[in-house]
Design a protein around this motif. Structure first.
Motif, PDB file in Angstrom:
ATOM      1  N   GLU A 167       0.829  -1.204   0.000  1.00  0.00           N
ATOM      2  CA  GLU A 167       0.000   0.000   0.000  1.00  0.00           C
ATOM      3  C   GLU A 167       0.865   1.255   0.000  1.00  0.00           C
ATOM      4  OE1 GLU A 167      -2.184  -2.812   3.019  1.00  0.00           O
ATOM      5  OE2 GLU A 167      -0.124  -2.218   2.602  1.00  0.00           O
ATOM      6  N   SER A 168       0.292   2.325  -0.514  1.00  0.00           N
ATOM      7  CA  SER A 168       0.934   3.633  -0.469  1.00  0.00           C
ATOM      8  C   SER A 168      -0.141   4.706  -0.530  1.00  0.00           C
ATOM      9  CB  SER A 168       1.924   3.802  -1.622  1.00  0.00           C
ATOM     10  OG  SER A 168       1.251   3.700  -2.869  1.00  0.00           O
ATOM     11  N   GLY A 175      -0.935   6.947   2.068  1.00  0.00           N
ATOM     12  CA  GLY A 175      -1.442   7.451   3.333  1.00  0.00           C
ATOM     13  C   GLY A 175      -0.720   8.726   3.752  1.00  0.00           C
ATOM     14  N   LEU A 232      -5.391   6.230  -1.904  1.00  0.00           N
ATOM     15  CA  LEU A 232      -4.540   5.098  -1.556  1.00  0.00           C
ATOM     16  C   LEU A 232      -4.377   4.196  -2.772  1.00  0.00           C
ATOM     17  CD1 LEU A 232      -5.989   4.087   1.926  1.00  0.00           C
ATOM     18  CD2 LEU A 232      -4.287   5.839   1.378  1.00  0.00           C
ATOM     19  N   CYS A 234      -2.702   0.265  -3.946  1.00  0.00           N
ATOM     20  CA  CYS A 234      -2.213  -1.042  -3.504  1.00  0.00           C
ATOM     21  C   CYS A 234      -1.716  -1.786  -4.731  1.00  0.00           C
ATOM     22  CB  CYS A 234      -3.313  -1.821  -2.802  1.00  0.00           C
ATOM     23  SG  CYS A 234      -2.886  -3.523  -2.407  1.00  0.00           S
ATOM     24  N   VAL A 262      -5.301   2.798  10.364  1.00  0.00           N
ATOM     25  CA  VAL A 262      -4.392   2.137   9.436  1.00  0.00           C
ATOM     26  C   VAL A 262      -5.252   1.429   8.398  1.00  0.00           C
ATOM     27  CG1 VAL A 262      -2.577   0.428   9.137  1.00  0.00           C
ATOM     28  CG2 VAL A 262      -2.636   1.836  11.209  1.00  0.00           C
ATOM     29  N   TYR A 296      -5.625  -1.164   5.282  1.00  0.00           N
ATOM     30  CA  TYR A 296      -5.004  -2.382   4.773  1.00  0.00           C
ATOM     31  C   TYR A 296      -5.654  -2.805   3.463  1.00  0.00           C
ATOM     32  CZ  TYR A 296      -3.169  -2.928   9.522  1.00  0.00           C
ATOM     33  OH  TYR A 296      -2.532  -2.730  10.711  1.00  0.00           O
ATOM     34  N   THR A 333      -1.183   1.212   5.659  1.00  0.00           N
ATOM     35  CA  THR A 333      -0.715   2.593   5.512  1.00  0.00           C
ATOM     36  C   THR A 333      -1.550   3.479   6.434  1.00  0.00           C
ATOM     37  OG1 THR A 333      -0.213   4.357   3.921  1.00  0.00           O
ATOM     38  CG2 THR A 333      -2.212   3.094   3.517  1.00  0.00           C
ATOM     39  N   GLN A 334      -0.889   4.360   7.152  1.00  0.00           N
ATOM     40  CA  GLN A 334      -1.564   5.197   8.147  1.00  0.00           C
ATOM     41  C   GLN A 334      -2.250   6.374   7.464  1.00  0.00           C
ATOM     42  OE1 GLN A 334      -1.754   4.900  11.728  1.00  0.00           O
ATOM     43  NE2 GLN A 334      -3.252   6.544  11.434  1.00  0.00           N
TER      44      GLN A 334
END
Length: 120
Positions: A6-7, A9, A20, A22, A93, A95, A114-115
């Motif tokens: 993931e990216s 956040g 987001l 994935c 978070v 997912y 990712t937060q």
């Protein structure tokens, strides 16, 4: 098996937007139902949105309907979550999940998370 990363956040102000991504690798992406889950501190992980293999059907938690949109690009083996009109309670978070159901059972794969923090 499938590997998920993931990216996207980060920290955003209330009312703001985030997207987001994935990225999947390692298996036939198009054969997996994809989903986004989230887990806030002290709470159980919950389904946010899911999308079927060809993207023809989506499903959303009531709390995000009309604000979030899930999509997938099978050619890029990537699933997205566009999040608009974010609230502080969206902080969690997030997912990515890949699910495949066969005659042998249901298989779930998860990314590392990712937060997302929504705060002024």
């Amino acid at each position: 098996q499938v590997q998920l990363v993931e990216s996207g956040g980060g920290l955003v102000q209330p009312g703001g937007s985030l997207r987001l991504s994935c990225a999947a690798s390692g298996s036939t992406f198009s054969s997996y139902t994809m989903g986004w889950y989230r887990q806030a501190p002290g709470k159980e992980r919950e389904l946010v949105a899911s999308i079927t293999t060809a993207g023809g059907r989506t499903n959303y938690a009531d709390s995000v309907k009309g604000r979030f949109a899930i999509s997938r690009d099978n050619a890029k083996t990537t699933v997205y979550l566009q999040m608009n009109s974010l609230y502080p309670e969206d902080t969690a978070v997030y997912y990515c999940n890949a699910r495949r159901t066969t005659v042998g059972g249901t298989y779930d794969y998860w990314g590392q998370g990712t937060q997302v923090t929504v705060s002024a």
